[in-house]
Design an enzyme around this catalytic site. Structure first.
Site, PDB file in Angstrom:
ATOM      1  N   CYS A  48       0.831  -1.205   0.000  1.00 40.00           N
ATOM      2  CA  CYS A  48       0.000   0.000   0.000  1.00 40.00           C
ATOM      3  C   CYS A  48       0.869   1.261   0.000  1.00 40.00           C
ATOM      4  O   CYS A  48       2.033   1.219   0.395  1.00 40.00           O
ATOM      5  CB  CYS A  48      -0.864   0.025   1.247  1.00 40.00           C
ATOM      6  SG  CYS A  48      -1.785  -1.478   1.508  1.00 40.00           S
TER       7      CYS A  48
ATOM      8  N   ARG B 255       4.794   0.523  -6.204  1.00 41.26           N
ATOM      9  CA  ARG B 255       4.850  -0.340  -5.021  1.00 41.26           C
ATOM     10  C   ARG B 255       3.901  -1.519  -5.154  1.00 41.26           C
ATOM     11  O   ARG B 255       3.991  -2.476  -4.390  1.00 41.26           O
ATOM     12  CB  ARG B 255       4.474   0.480  -3.774  1.00 41.26           C
ATOM     13  CG  ARG B 255       5.480   1.559  -3.441  1.00 41.26           C
ATOM     14  CD  ARG B 255       4.944   2.453  -2.352  1.00 41.26           C
ATOM     15  NE  ARG B 255       4.775   1.742  -1.106  1.00 41.26           N
ATOM     16  CZ  ARG B 255       5.651   1.733  -0.109  1.00 41.26           C
ATOM     17  NH1 ARG B 255       6.770   2.384  -0.237  1.00 41.26           N
ATOM     18  NH2 ARG B 255       5.415   1.075   0.989  1.00 41.26           N
TER      19      ARG B 255
ATOM     20  N   TRP C 142      -2.999  -2.553  -1.515  1.00 42.03           N
ATOM     21  CA  TRP C 142      -2.570  -3.866  -1.985  1.00 42.03           C
ATOM     22  C   TRP C 142      -3.251  -4.845  -1.038  1.00 42.03           C
ATOM     23  O   TRP C 142      -2.918  -4.906   0.147  1.00 42.03           O
ATOM     24  CB  TRP C 142      -1.043  -3.970  -1.890  1.00 42.03           C
ATOM     25  CG  TRP C 142      -0.438  -5.174  -2.515  1.00 42.03           C
ATOM     26  CD1 TRP C 142      -0.173  -5.376  -3.839  1.00 42.03           C
ATOM     27  CD2 TRP C 142       0.046  -6.343  -1.830  1.00 42.03           C
ATOM     28  NE1 TRP C 142       0.443  -6.589  -4.023  1.00 42.03           N
ATOM     29  CE2 TRP C 142       0.575  -7.202  -2.812  1.00 42.03           C
ATOM     30  CE3 TRP C 142       0.070  -6.753  -0.498  1.00 42.03           C
ATOM     31  CZ2 TRP C 142       1.128  -8.446  -2.494  1.00 42.03           C
ATOM     32  CZ3 TRP C 142       0.618  -7.981  -0.192  1.00 42.03           C
ATOM     33  CH2 TRP C 142       1.139  -8.816  -1.181  1.00 42.03           C
TER      34      TRP C 142
ATOM     35  N   ASN D  83      -1.480   1.682   6.061  1.00 43.66           N
ATOM     36  CA  ASN D  83      -0.565   0.671   5.516  1.00 43.66           C
ATOM     37  C   ASN D  83      -0.186  -0.245   6.666  1.00 43.66           C
ATOM     38  O   ASN D  83       0.041   0.242   7.778  1.00 43.66           O
ATOM     39  CB  ASN D  83       0.736   1.295   5.017  1.00 43.66           C
ATOM     40  CG  ASN D  83       0.560   2.047   3.723  1.00 43.66           C
ATOM     41  OD1 ASN D  83      -0.532   2.099   3.175  1.00 43.66           O
ATOM     42  ND2 ASN D  83       1.646   2.629   3.242  1.00 43.66           N
ATOM     43  N   GLY D  84      -0.054  -1.537   6.390  1.00 40.84           N
ATOM     44  CA  GLY D  84       0.354  -2.472   7.443  1.00 40.84           C
ATOM     45  C   GLY D  84      -0.772  -3.429   7.768  1.00 40.84           C
ATOM     46  O   GLY D  84      -1.748  -3.552   7.020  1.00 40.84           O
TER      47      GLY D  84
ATOM     48  N   GLU E  28      19.901 -15.290  -8.439  1.00 40.34           N
ATOM     49  CA  GLU E  28      19.366 -13.963  -8.764  1.00 40.34           C
ATOM     50  C   GLU E  28      18.837 -13.928 -10.202  1.00 40.34           C
ATOM     51  O   GLU E  28      17.762 -13.382 -10.462  1.00 40.34           O
ATOM     52  CB  GLU E  28      20.463 -12.907  -8.542  1.00 40.34           C
ATOM     53  CG  GLU E  28      20.092 -11.489  -8.913  1.00 40.34           C
ATOM     54  CD  GLU E  28      18.871 -10.932  -8.172  1.00 40.34           C
ATOM     55  OE1 GLU E  28      18.396 -11.575  -7.228  1.00 40.34           O
ATOM     56  OE2 GLU E  28      18.394  -9.861  -8.585  1.00 40.34           O
TER      57      GLU E  28
ATOM     58  N   LYS F  69      14.957 -13.084 -11.154  1.00 45.92           N
ATOM     59  CA  LYS F  69      14.636 -11.951 -12.038  1.00 45.92           C
ATOM     60  C   LYS F  69      13.734 -12.433 -13.159  1.00 45.92           C
ATOM     61  O   LYS F  69      12.737 -11.816 -13.490  1.00 45.92           O
ATOM     62  CB  LYS F  69      15.950 -11.402 -12.605  1.00 45.92           C
ATOM     63  CG  LYS F  69      16.030  -9.957 -12.857  1.00 45.92           C
ATOM     64  CD  LYS F  69      16.427  -9.105 -11.684  1.00 45.92           C
ATOM     65  CE  LYS F  69      15.594  -9.277 -10.489  1.00 45.92           C
ATOM     66  NZ  LYS F  69      16.000  -8.562  -9.313  1.00 45.92           N
TER      67      LYS F  69
ATOM     68  N   GLU G 224      10.140 -13.490 -11.886  1.00 48.12           N
ATOM     69  CA  GLU G 224       9.269 -12.438 -11.353  1.00 48.12           C
ATOM     70  C   GLU G 224       8.725 -11.508 -12.423  1.00 48.12           C
ATOM     71  O   GLU G 224       7.598 -11.035 -12.303  1.00 48.12           O
ATOM     72  CB  GLU G 224       9.945 -11.650 -10.219  1.00 48.12           C
ATOM     73  CG  GLU G 224      11.115 -10.776 -10.612  1.00 48.12           C
ATOM     74  CD  GLU G 224      11.656  -9.969  -9.423  1.00 48.12           C
ATOM     75  OE1 GLU G 224      12.866  -9.776  -9.372  1.00 48.12           O
ATOM     76  OE2 GLU G 224      10.873  -9.537  -8.573  1.00 48.12           O
TER      77      GLU G 224
ATOM     78  N   HIS H 276      21.117 -34.883  -8.995  1.00 49.91           N
ATOM     79  CA  HIS H 276      20.536 -35.579  -7.851  1.00 49.91           C
ATOM     80  C   HIS H 276      19.010 -35.484  -7.859  1.00 49.91           C
ATOM     81  O   HIS H 276      18.383 -35.586  -6.804  1.00 49.91           O
ATOM     82  CB  HIS H 276      21.125 -35.025  -6.547  1.00 49.91           C
ATOM     83  CG  HIS H 276      22.592 -35.304  -6.434  1.00 49.91           C
ATOM     84  ND1 HIS H 276      23.101 -36.547  -6.151  1.00 49.91           N
ATOM     85  CD2 HIS H 276      23.673 -34.502  -6.643  1.00 49.91           C
ATOM     86  CE1 HIS H 276      24.418 -36.495  -6.161  1.00 49.91           C
ATOM     87  NE2 HIS H 276      24.794 -35.266  -6.463  1.00 49.91           N
TER      88      HIS H 276
ATOM     89  N   LYS I 267       6.844  -3.606  -4.245  1.00 54.62           N
ATOM     90  CA  LYS I 267       8.241  -3.171  -4.131  1.00 54.62           C
ATOM     91  C   LYS I 267       8.760  -3.321  -2.708  1.00 54.62           C
ATOM     92  O   LYS I 267       9.877  -3.757  -2.492  1.00 54.62           O
ATOM     93  CB  LYS I 267       8.346  -1.707  -4.583  1.00 54.62           C
ATOM     94  CG  LYS I 267       9.754  -1.157  -4.545  1.00 54.62           C
ATOM     95  CD  LYS I 267      10.639  -1.817  -5.590  1.00 54.62           C
ATOM     96  CE  LYS I 267      12.068  -1.357  -5.530  1.00 54.62           C
ATOM     97  NZ  LYS I 267      12.961  -2.298  -6.227  1.00 54.62           N
TER      98      LYS I 267
HETATM   99  C1  F6R Z   1      13.383  -8.929  -6.430  1.00 53.38           C
HETATM  100  C2  F6R Z   1      13.282  -8.009  -5.313  1.00 53.38           C
HETATM  101  C3  F6R Z   1      12.954  -8.574  -3.987  1.00 53.38           C
HETATM  102  C4  F6R Z   1      13.652  -7.779  -2.869  1.00 53.38           C
HETATM  103  C5  F6R Z   1      13.134  -8.277  -1.490  1.00 53.38           C
HETATM  104  C6  F6R Z   1      13.808  -7.548  -0.358  1.00 53.38           C
HETATM  105  O1  F6R Z   1      13.708  -8.258  -7.612  1.00 53.38           O
HETATM  106  O2  F6R Z   1      13.419  -6.827  -5.457  1.00 53.38           O
HETATM  107  O3  F6R Z   1      13.254  -9.930  -3.903  1.00 53.38           O
HETATM  108  O4  F6R Z   1      15.023  -7.944  -2.976  1.00 53.38           O
HETATM  109  O5  F6R Z   1      11.758  -8.092  -1.415  1.00 53.38           O
HETATM  110  O6  F6R Z   1      13.509  -6.177  -0.394  1.00 53.38           O
HETATM  111  P1  F6R Z   1      14.398  -5.133   0.384  1.00 53.38           P
HETATM  112  O7  F6R Z   1      15.741  -5.157  -0.243  1.00 53.38           O
HETATM  113  O8  F6R Z   1      13.696  -3.829   0.206  1.00 53.38           O
HETATM  114  O9  F6R Z   1      14.442  -5.591   1.818  1.00 53.38           O
END
Ligand code: F6R
Length: 608
Positions: A2, A27, A75, A101-102, A481, A485, A488, A504, A603
């Site tokens: 949110c 976000r 959200w 938010n929360g 990673e 990427k 997602e 395995h 985000k």
């Molecule tokens: C993936 C991504 C997430 C963040 C994770 C931690 O592209 O961005 O996996 O790395 O949600 O977020 P932060 O770094 O804000 O704690």
């Protein structure tokens, strides 16, 4: 997650709120709403779906007059995305409007209590409880009502609250959920994220947990839980407004990848003086470093993958045992942490709920905590004993790229700094590592300049159903990673495997035409990974190999080959990851995905 914005001033509030909400869109959200004082009444407008629906409904805010208001992008957590569940929520008599938010963890007993007292609920949300609680505890003073409310709710919250008895002001409160106060000339703001107000002001207050702030156009007063006024120092945010704008790029993600060289350089250069790493930001003495028993690196998602790189690097260079742990696991695994252990916490946002909770746990266990954070003044930065900021600037795309890159940069700084103090590298090695580190940004730029190669590879494979990433050691950490990427933003199923582990079990998934992306950048393990490549090729896989230009026999690695510049192996993750980020971007683009706002993702993940 949110987003919140609030405005009080001399201008019309609604267009400012809607503009602020649009900069919070990244976000992640599924409905939006605003509440504005119009003719001494609270006028609420909300709409499910994209912000454009609310813009249309309110004629871009012009249909809602008034100079004080709050806005929200929701959200969904409690209750499906719908007009009714979206914020702001009104109290029983309509006196209070609340955005939140929360998560209110004890909302069910509170709701039952309020129902017994005659309150009726129209939404499925936990937030509506807050609106009714304000009304329940309110006599004549909204700050006192707020203090009562926060004394009864458990969980995390950033709240913006309007009260129809006071049409010249609104209040805000926060606990374990981000909220800043923006200070302007005859106008003031609140926002859950600085990007929402960056075009209006850079002067901000960071609120502490359970502080209540009363905002009028010409004053901002902050109170603690005892209703004593708190004086705060204002900070100036030095993020560039244009950094939070697309600047001609189709997507923030591409813009942010292009910004990686600068972000990396901005992160390392203030910390290298006359060829020496100077970590003024931290209080860790040589004696302390020499007595570290074990290092935990704690984070979520991509930040955790940086932790995995850190584990391989620090163990190899400094010979200190390192455990990279997912924050959500660390909290509940009864971790064996002693006061001689160092916990390194990594977070772009500095607000990730699990990471924040893990930091608190580490502190409670007596460990020293060092955070690597991008957002200045965020909860994790504030709470940790020491913090090294990454200077990535605002990262808007949900999928992290430049923040990941700067987190790696800080990891290298820490690794070389510790190694020198521990004497595990020679002075010559130290000087050469510091010199080479400074060449990494140009190397990243060189890879970005050849992005058409990755576009070509993406055009060959964007229809795949499943893609595997393999690598050993540090390459495995980067494979994790690359795979994250890809899945997602392109929604293609993908897995990352330690190259030697595939046989395995998982190798049963390899069939004719399956794409395997093989990372083989380390010289010591190249032949081992090559053997694993042969195993998958024998089962029909097509292989895209990533290795360094100077690797002997590199042509054997794959049907397609990406060559990286030769650099000290410590820094290779910063280069290896770039083609993988580009590949994901182009695959997602060819599939027509919403690259900056992938489905179901947010985000900043401020819920557990
Ligand atoms: C993936 C991504 C997430 C963040 C994770 C931690 O592209 O961005 O996996 O790395 O949600 O977020 P932060 O770094 O804000 O704690």
């Amino acid at each position: 997650m949110c987003g919140i914005i609030g405005y009080v001033g001399e201008n019309q509030a609604a267009p400012i709120l809607l503009e602020g909400l649009s900069s919070l869109e990244y976000r992640g959200y599924d409905s939006a709403g605003i509440a504005v004082f119009s003719d001494n009444k609270i006028n609420i407008q909300k709409a499910g779906g994209r912000l454009s629906v609310l813009n249309q409904k309110t004629d871009n805010g012009k249909a809602v007059t008034g100079t004080v208001g709050i806005g929200h992008t929701r959200w969904a957590t409690h209750g499906k995305p719908s007009d009714t569940n979206s914020h702001p929520h009104l109290s029983k008599s309509g006196r209070f409007a609340v955005v939140h938010n929360g998560i209110i963890e004890n909302y069910i007993p509170l709701k039952n209590k309020l129902i017994e007292k005659g309150f009726e609920f129209v939404s499925e949300t936990d937030t509506e409880v807050i609106a009714h609680l304000f009304e329940y505890y309110y006599k004549t003073d909204i700050v006192e009502a707020a203090i009562k409310v926060i004394g009864h709710v458990k969980g995390s919250y950033a709240l913006g609250v309007l009260c129809s008895d006071y049409p010249d002001r609104f209040i805000a409160v926060r606990k374990a959920s981000p909220m800043i106060v923006g200070l302007g000339e005859n106008e003031n703001y609140i926002a859950s994220d600085v990007t929402a107000i960056l075009s209006h002001t850079r002067k901000v207050y960071y609120l502490e947990d359970d502080e209540v702030v009363v905002l009028k156009k010409d004053s901002v007063k902050i109170y603690n839980i005892d209703k004593d006024e708190v004086k705060k120092q204002a900070f100036t945010v030095d993020w560039d407004v244009s950094a939070a704008e697309k600047g001609g790029y189709e997507h923030f993600m591409m813009k942010e990848m292009e910004e990686e060289p600068t972000a990396f350089m901005n992160t390392i250069s203030p910390r290298i003086k006359n060829g020496r790493i100077v970590l003024d930001d931290i209080s860790l003495t040589e004696e302390y470093i020499k007595n570290i028993n074990k290092i935990f690196i704690i984070a979520c998602g991509s930040a955790y993958h940086v932790g995995m790189v850190g584990k391989y690097l620090i163990e190899k260079t400094c010979r200190i045992p390192v455990e990279a742990v997912l924050a959500s696991e660390f909290r509940y695994c009864d971790p064996i942490v002693t006061p001689n252990d160092l916990c390194i916490i990594i977070s772009q946002s500095g607000e990730t709920a699990d990471t924040l909770a893990a930091l608190k746990e580490a502190k409670a266990l007596g460990a020293k905590t060092l955070s690597i954070v991008n957002v200045v003044g965020s909860s994790i930065a504030n709470l940790s004993d020491d913090c090294i900021y990454t200077w990535a600037g605002p990262e808007i795309a949900v999928a992290t790229t430049k923040a990941y890159s700067t987190q790696l940069a800080v990891m290298y700084l820490i690794n070389i700094y510790f190694a020198e103090k521990l004497g595990t590298i020679t002075p010559e090695q130290y000087s050469s590592l510091v010199a080479e580190l400074q060449k990494v940004p140009d190397m990243i730029a060189g890879i970005l300049a050849q992005k058409d190669k990755m576009q070509y590879c993406a055009s060959k494979f964007y229809n795949c159903h499943s893609i595997f990433f393999i690598g050993r050691n540090i390459d495995y950490a980067v494979a994790l990673e690359g795979s994250l990427k890809l899945k997602e933003i392109s929604y293609i199923h993908s897995e990352a495997y330690a190259a030697g582990e595939l046989k395995h079990g998982t190798i049963s998934l390899i069939e004719n035409g399956t794409l395997v992306i093989a990372l083989a950048t380390g010289k010591m393990l190249y032949d081992k990974t090559l053997s694993n490549v042969k195993e998958v090729k024998a089962r029909g896989a097509v292989v895209l190999g990533v290795t360094t230009a100077d690797m002997p026999d590199k042509e054997d690695l794959g049907d397609y080959l990406i060559e990286l510049p030769d650099v000290n192996e410590m820094f290779l993750p910063s280069l290896t990851v770039v083609p993988l980020q580009l590949f994901s971007y182009y695959v997602a683009s060819l599939k027509g995905c919403d690259i900056d706002k992938p489905r179901n993702l947010a985000k900043s993940v401020t819920v557990e």
